[in-house]
Design an enzyme around this catalytic site. Sequence first.
Site, PDB file in Angstrom:
ATOM      1  N   GLY A  46       0.922  -1.154  -0.204  1.00 47.86           N
ATOM      2  CA  GLY A  46       0.065  -0.097  -0.113  1.00 47.86           C
ATOM      3  C   GLY A  46       1.011   1.235   0.046  1.00 47.86           C
ATOM      4  N   CYS A  88       6.539  -0.140   7.113  1.00 46.96           N
ATOM      5  CA  CYS A  88       6.107   1.142   6.495  1.00 46.96           C
ATOM      6  C   CYS A  88       7.064   1.548   5.337  1.00 46.96           C
ATOM      7  CB  CYS A  88       5.708   2.052   7.421  1.00 46.96           C
ATOM      8  SG  CYS A  88       4.968   3.717   6.276  1.00 46.96           S
ATOM      9  N   LEU A  89       6.863   1.805   4.204  1.00 44.48           N
ATOM     10  CA  LEU A  89       7.708   1.962   3.134  1.00 44.48           C
ATOM     11  C   LEU A  89       8.511   3.572   3.581  1.00 44.48           C
ATOM     12  CD1 LEU A  89       5.922   1.518   0.004  1.00 44.48           C
ATOM     13  CD2 LEU A  89       7.586   0.195   0.953  1.00 44.48           C
ATOM     14  N   HIS A 130      -4.041   0.952   7.328  1.00 45.36           N
ATOM     15  CA  HIS A 130      -2.679   1.549   7.434  1.00 45.36           C
ATOM     16  C   HIS A 130      -2.541   2.816   6.808  1.00 45.36           C
ATOM     17  CE1 HIS A 130       1.901   1.281   7.893  1.00 45.36           C
ATOM     18  NE2 HIS A 130       1.718   2.106   6.636  1.00 45.36           N
ATOM     19  N   GLU A 131      -3.112   2.468   5.501  1.00 44.59           N
ATOM     20  CA  GLU A 131      -3.034   3.757   4.402  1.00 44.59           C
ATOM     21  C   GLU A 131      -4.046   4.931   4.811  1.00 44.59           C
ATOM     22  OE1 GLU A 131      -0.471   3.683   2.612  1.00 44.59           O
ATOM     23  OE2 GLU A 131      -0.292   1.510   2.950  1.00 44.59           O
ATOM     24  N   HIS A 134      -2.484   7.016   7.238  1.00 48.11           N
ATOM     25  CA  HIS A 134      -1.567   7.947   6.638  1.00 48.11           C
ATOM     26  C   HIS A 134      -2.144   9.151   6.114  1.00 48.11           C
ATOM     27  CE1 HIS A 134       2.515   6.105   6.488  1.00 48.11           C
ATOM     28  NE2 HIS A 134       1.989   5.098   5.749  1.00 48.11           N
TER      29      HIS A 134
HETATM   30 ZN    ZN Z   1       3.028   3.149   6.029  1.00 52.91          ZN
END
Ligand code: ZN
Length: 178
Positions: A46, A88-89, A130-131, A134
């Site tokens: 994501g 998380c990226l 999670h997204e 953000h």
């Molecule tokens: Zn993330």
Amino acid sequence: MSVLPLHLLGSPVLRQRSAEVGPVDDEVRRLVDEMFETMDAARGVGLAANQVGIARRVAVVDADGDRFAMIDPVIVETEGAGTAEEGCLSIPEIYADVTRPERVVIEASDREGNRYRREATGLKARAIQHEIDHLDGILFLDHLSLMRRQMLMSRWRREHKDDTSHIKEVQPAADRAE
Ligand code: ZN
């Protein structure tokens, strides 16, 4: 289309509440396409728009064989609770167990601007939440106990003390030697 640079922990845009999109135009569609490309290149499940520096309510998910964009998403139903490891990226190499509702129902607009409703469980439900977090400036670390969060944050700061830009270039998938 291009792969966009990722904003890492420390970049103020990750802590901002992103603005509603409203009607979906070509600019938003292009953002969605570039976010899919960036997520694939970074091998994520994501990605939210503020992770590529754009504070608008747009996210993409690719989990459990389902690949979709969420524009102006809202969670309309949650059920149960489950705990699983998340990363998380924007916070590479940091992982922790996070407890979240096990099942969610969301409403969002797709790439064409049509509102849809989607039910998800398991990894997909986790990625969606999670997204959407953000988009509200919330990171998975915020769901941890204060002690655990402080421990991971100090590890992050130690490992990234030389990085003042909080930006990470992502190599396009096609250029990468496997
Ligand atoms: Zn993330």
